[in-house]
Design a protein around this motif. Sequence first.
Motif, mmCIF file in Angstrom:
data_model
loop_
_atom_site.group_PDB
_atom_site.id
_atom_site.type_symbol
_atom_site.label_atom_id
_atom_site.label_comp_id
_atom_site.label_asym_id
_atom_site.label_seq_id
_atom_site.Cartn_x
_atom_site.Cartn_y
_atom_site.Cartn_z
ATOM 1 N N VAL A 34 4.891 0.635 13.484
ATOM 2 C CA VAL A 34 4.176 -0.110 12.022
ATOM 3 C C VAL A 34 4.557 -1.194 11.820
ATOM 4 C CG1 VAL A 34 4.388 0.188 9.469
ATOM 5 C CG2 VAL A 34 4.582 2.211 10.932
ATOM 6 N N ALA A 35 3.470 -1.849 11.571
ATOM 7 C CA ALA A 35 3.314 -3.654 11.546
ATOM 8 C C ALA A 35 2.702 -3.759 10.251
ATOM 9 C CB ALA A 35 2.803 -4.036 12.721
ATOM 10 N N LYS A 36 3.303 -4.817 9.593
ATOM 11 C CA LYS A 36 2.739 -5.319 8.323
ATOM 12 C C LYS A 36 1.314 -6.048 8.552
ATOM 13 C CE LYS A 36 6.528 -5.363 4.870
ATOM 14 N NZ LYS A 36 7.105 -5.988 4.152
ATOM 15 N N ARG A 37 0.308 -6.031 7.997
ATOM 16 C CA ARG A 37 -0.855 -7.007 8.069
ATOM 17 C C ARG A 37 -0.636 -8.251 7.606
ATOM 18 N NH1 ARG A 37 -6.955 -4.411 7.952
ATOM 19 N NH2 ARG A 37 -7.954 -6.278 9.157
ATOM 20 N N PRO A 38 -0.834 -9.294 8.158
ATOM 21 C CA PRO A 38 -0.294 -10.732 7.693
ATOM 22 C C PRO A 38 -0.817 -10.917 5.974
ATOM 23 C CG PRO A 38 -1.188 -10.850 9.828
ATOM 24 C CD PRO A 38 -1.712 -9.400 9.565
ATOM 25 N N GLY A 39 0.098 -11.242 5.241
ATOM 26 C CA GLY A 39 -0.299 -11.433 3.987
ATOM 27 C C GLY A 39 -0.344 -10.397 2.895
ATOM 28 N N VAL A 40 -0.040 -9.028 3.418
ATOM 29 C CA VAL A 40 -0.080 -7.742 2.628
ATOM 30 C C VAL A 40 0.905 -7.814 1.677
ATOM 31 C CG1 VAL A 40 1.704 -6.464 3.911
ATOM 32 C CG2 VAL A 40 -0.130 -5.365 2.810
ATOM 33 N N GLU A 41 2.117 -8.336 1.537
ATOM 34 C CA GLU A 41 2.768 -8.261 0.356
ATOM 35 C C GLU A 41 2.196 -9.480 -0.817
ATOM 36 O OE1 GLU A 41 7.495 -8.028 -1.195
ATOM 37 O OE2 GLU A 41 6.888 -8.154 1.222
ATOM 38 N N ALA A 42 1.795 -10.541 -0.310
ATOM 39 C CA ALA A 42 1.262 -11.212 -1.154
ATOM 40 C C ALA A 42 -0.137 -11.016 -1.938
ATOM 41 C CB ALA A 42 1.146 -12.689 -0.876
ATOM 42 N N PHE A 43 -0.875 -10.377 -1.113
ATOM 43 C CA PHE A 43 -2.121 -9.468 -1.484
ATOM 44 C C PHE A 43 -1.714 -8.648 -2.526
ATOM 45 C CE2 PHE A 43 -5.109 -6.259 -0.782
ATOM 46 C CZ PHE A 43 -6.241 -6.835 -1.233
ATOM 47 N N LEU A 44 -0.915 -7.747 -2.302
ATOM 48 C CA LEU A 44 -0.684 -6.566 -3.241
ATOM 49 C C LEU A 44 -0.036 -6.963 -4.523
ATOM 50 C CD1 LEU A 44 0.663 -3.722 -1.080
ATOM 51 C CD2 LEU A 44 -1.438 -3.865 -1.846
#
Length: 218
Positions: free
Chosen positions: A25-35
């Motif tokens: 599993v890898a986080k898509r770049p910017g996912v936390e800021a997006f959510l």
Amino acid sequence: MKAQPTYPAKEVKVQTSSYSVTFWVAKRPGVEAFLKTMSEYFEIVIYTMGTREYAEMILAMTGLQVYISRLFHRDHCVRLSETCITKDLSIVGTNFAKMVFIDDAVRNTKQHPQNSLLVSRFQGSMSDCWLSMISSFLLKLAECDDFRSVSRKFDLFLLGYDLPTERCVEGVKLPKEIKSKTENTRMTWRLVDDDSCLNEFGDEGITSSARGILSQAS
């Protein structure tokens, strides 16, 4: 993904009474800021074809569950045949005027094409900018009285036009000046998953942006 990727990713093992499987599993770049930003304007719901155990473990491992209000999984999908299941947004709610369905597979949008926004499947690239691009669009969309058709309004956003606050009905062609601009810019698109359903929807069903942007030719 089940095979170890070439980019940085964490190994996650999902084990139940009936099976055991390992994912990377890898986080898509910017996912936390997006959510974090989107949670201020929308109720965020996860709807996955994966099992409940898989979804819960991924959310816990990534630490993103704080932004998620509800989780729907494989048990909530609709079976179309012995070998095919799909997602039905009616289980999420009934106010389709205020619902956006973001997915990376065309087949999952067949039930609710007017609510759907297709993005490219994340392949691990750290230069991936999809979340940044659609974030600006979704903030504009949040101001609309009716989000539909999401893909049509995304087309208008990409072309630099103000979004109509009312519903853009499918089957109604874009205004002449917008259609002309679309033709002049000669947008080039790539289908995210497959093109098997395009004939069912037609050009006025899933629009160009819903097929996944690849490039804009000059």
